[in-house]
Design a protein around this motif. Sequence first.
Motif, PDB file in Angstrom:
ATOM      1  N   ARG A  55       0.864  -1.190   0.000  1.00 30.63           N
ATOM      2  CA  ARG A  55       0.000   0.000   0.000  1.00 30.63           C
ATOM      3  C   ARG A  55       0.898   1.237   0.000  1.00 30.63           C
ATOM      4  O   ARG A  55       1.937   1.286   0.668  1.00 30.63           O
ATOM      5  CB  ARG A  55      -0.956   0.013   1.178  1.00 30.63           C
ATOM      6  N   GLY A  56       0.507   2.218  -0.814  1.00 35.33           N
ATOM      7  CA  GLY A  56       1.279   3.445  -0.864  1.00 35.33           C
ATOM      8  C   GLY A  56       2.266   3.534  -2.002  1.00 35.33           C
ATOM      9  O   GLY A  56       2.993   4.521  -2.111  1.00 35.33           O
ATOM     10  N   VAL A  57       2.303   2.516  -2.886  1.00 34.03           N
ATOM     11  CA  VAL A  57       3.276   2.568  -3.977  1.00 34.03           C
ATOM     12  C   VAL A  57       2.789   1.727  -5.154  1.00 34.03           C
ATOM     13  O   VAL A  57       1.960   0.824  -4.995  1.00 34.03           O
ATOM     14  CB  VAL A  57       4.660   2.075  -3.502  1.00 34.03           C
ATOM     15  N   GLY A  58       3.312   2.030  -6.320  1.00 32.49           N
ATOM     16  CA  GLY A  58       3.020   1.232  -7.507  1.00 32.49           C
ATOM     17  C   GLY A  58       1.561   1.258  -7.898  1.00 32.49           C
ATOM     18  O   GLY A  58       0.911   2.301  -7.873  1.00 32.49           O
ATOM     19  N   LYS A  59       1.037   0.085  -8.224  1.00 28.65           N
ATOM     20  CA  LYS A  59      -0.347  -0.023  -8.672  1.00 28.65           C
ATOM     21  C   LYS A  59      -1.324  -0.284  -7.532  1.00 28.65           C
ATOM     22  O   LYS A  59      -2.527  -0.390  -7.773  1.00 28.65           O
ATOM     23  CB  LYS A  59      -0.459  -1.127  -9.732  1.00 28.65           C
ATOM     24  N   SER A  60      -0.823  -0.391  -6.310  1.00 24.30           N
ATOM     25  CA  SER A  60      -1.717  -0.517  -5.157  1.00 24.30           C
ATOM     26  C   SER A  60      -2.266   0.859  -4.779  1.00 24.30           C
ATOM     27  O   SER A  60      -1.710   1.899  -5.159  1.00 24.30           O
ATOM     28  CB  SER A  60      -0.971  -1.125  -3.966  1.00 24.30           C
ATOM     29  N   ASP A  61      -3.342   0.855  -4.009  1.00 21.72           N
ATOM     30  CA  ASP A  61      -3.904   2.121  -3.542  1.00 21.72           C
ATOM     31  C   ASP A  61      -2.905   2.848  -2.646  1.00 21.72           C
ATOM     32  O   ASP A  61      -2.077   2.228  -1.968  1.00 21.72           O
ATOM     33  CB  ASP A  61      -5.201   1.874  -2.763  1.00 21.72           C
ATOM     34  N   GLN A  62      -3.024   4.184  -2.643  1.00 20.95           N
ATOM     35  CA  GLN A  62      -2.140   5.022  -1.838  1.00 20.95           C
ATOM     36  C   GLN A  62      -2.987   5.935  -0.943  1.00 20.95           C
ATOM     37  O   GLN A  62      -3.001   7.149  -1.101  1.00 20.95           O
ATOM     38  CB  GLN A  62      -1.212   5.837  -2.748  1.00 20.95           C
ATOM     39  N   PRO A  63      -3.685   5.325   0.019  1.00 18.60           N
ATOM     40  CA  PRO A  63      -4.583   6.110   0.872  1.00 18.60           C
ATOM     41  C   PRO A  63      -3.787   6.976   1.853  1.00 18.60           C
ATOM     42  O   PRO A  63      -2.585   6.760   2.065  1.00 18.60           O
ATOM     43  CB  PRO A  63      -5.378   5.037   1.619  1.00 18.60           C
ATOM     44  N   PRO A  64      -4.449   7.948   2.470  1.00 15.83           N
ATOM     45  CA  PRO A  64      -3.776   8.736   3.512  1.00 15.83           C
ATOM     46  C   PRO A  64      -3.307   7.840   4.642  1.00 15.83           C
ATOM     47  O   PRO A  64      -3.919   6.823   4.951  1.00 15.83           O
ATOM     48  CB  PRO A  64      -4.864   9.706   3.991  1.00 15.83           C
ATOM     49  N   GLY A  65      -2.192   8.228   5.273  1.00 17.39           N
ATOM     50  CA  GLY A  65      -1.650   7.473   6.398  1.00 17.39           C
ATOM     51  C   GLY A  65      -2.230   7.963   7.713  1.00 17.39           C
ATOM     52  O   GLY A  65      -3.232   8.679   7.722  1.00 17.39           O
ATOM     53  N   PRO A  66      -1.613   7.588   8.804  1.00 19.42           N
ATOM     54  CA  PRO A  66      -0.384   6.797   8.831  1.00 19.42           C
ATOM     55  C   PRO A  66      -0.635   5.318   8.564  1.00 19.42           C
ATOM     56  O   PRO A  66      -1.726   4.815   8.811  1.00 19.42           O
ATOM     57  CB  PRO A  66       0.126   7.011  10.260  1.00 19.42           C
TER      58      PRO A  66
END
Length: 266
Positions: A55-66
């Motif tokens: 999560r957070g990179v590439g083709k996966s979702d990049q939702p808000p953290g933390p």
Amino acid sequence: MSYYADSNDTKIFYQIRGEGEPLVLIMGFGADGNLWDQHVAEYQKHFRCYLIDNRGVGKSDQPPGPYSTEMMARDVVAVMDHSQLPSARVAGISMGGAIAQQLALNQPDRVHSLALISTWPKFNRYAKTVYQNLKKLRVTSRPEDFMELLQLWIFAPPYFEHSWYLLQDGQKDAAENTSPQSTNGFNGQLDACIEHNAVDRLHEIAVPTLITVGDMDIFTPPAFSKMLHEGIQGSEYINFPTGGHVHHWEDLERFNKVTTEFFLNH
């Protein structure tokens, strides 16, 4: 072959390459599953490899953290469930190694054996400050300059001497990248690194475990890997004398041989 798994409404992208017993591969912060390519060229001769975009990179979702390493370990479980894998050999590099620790601790039946590469059980204040500083500098730096900074952290001096042209190519690629990692993904992944703490539970890891580290790693120094080795009973510790944080690329042939032999035997 490539797929998406659902992890609590977050899409996690992964690829499958090769045939044989399953080997799950978890990359470090800022890098997608394709960064395993030079290792999978060897691994896929023996194993069915699962290359995950965290999560957070590439083709996966990049939702808000933390984000947290526990959360990202659940993402790996989602991939394993989607692929109907009861258990697998697991390798993790840097942040991926921290995620792999959480997987082995919280889902021990899912991990057959474990390779922890350039990773840590807990950061000290110095390391936490380094990672916090990266958040600031990414905002204020040109992409090519920030890439050069990362290269200085993760590669050892011997590599700079004979492969400087490749590092310059990496800086050029960063400058021309039209789809860089989002701020959500970058900061979220760094938060997961900073807050990871498995040191008091390492004794619970009971599967065969290989630990590899570069003696010249200034990003996650050998002292962190030695903590892992001391905490995980029966673990095997292998050092790379002229390697840095990315000793797995700097000494590719030896690294691939060492890790392949470990997983073939365990």
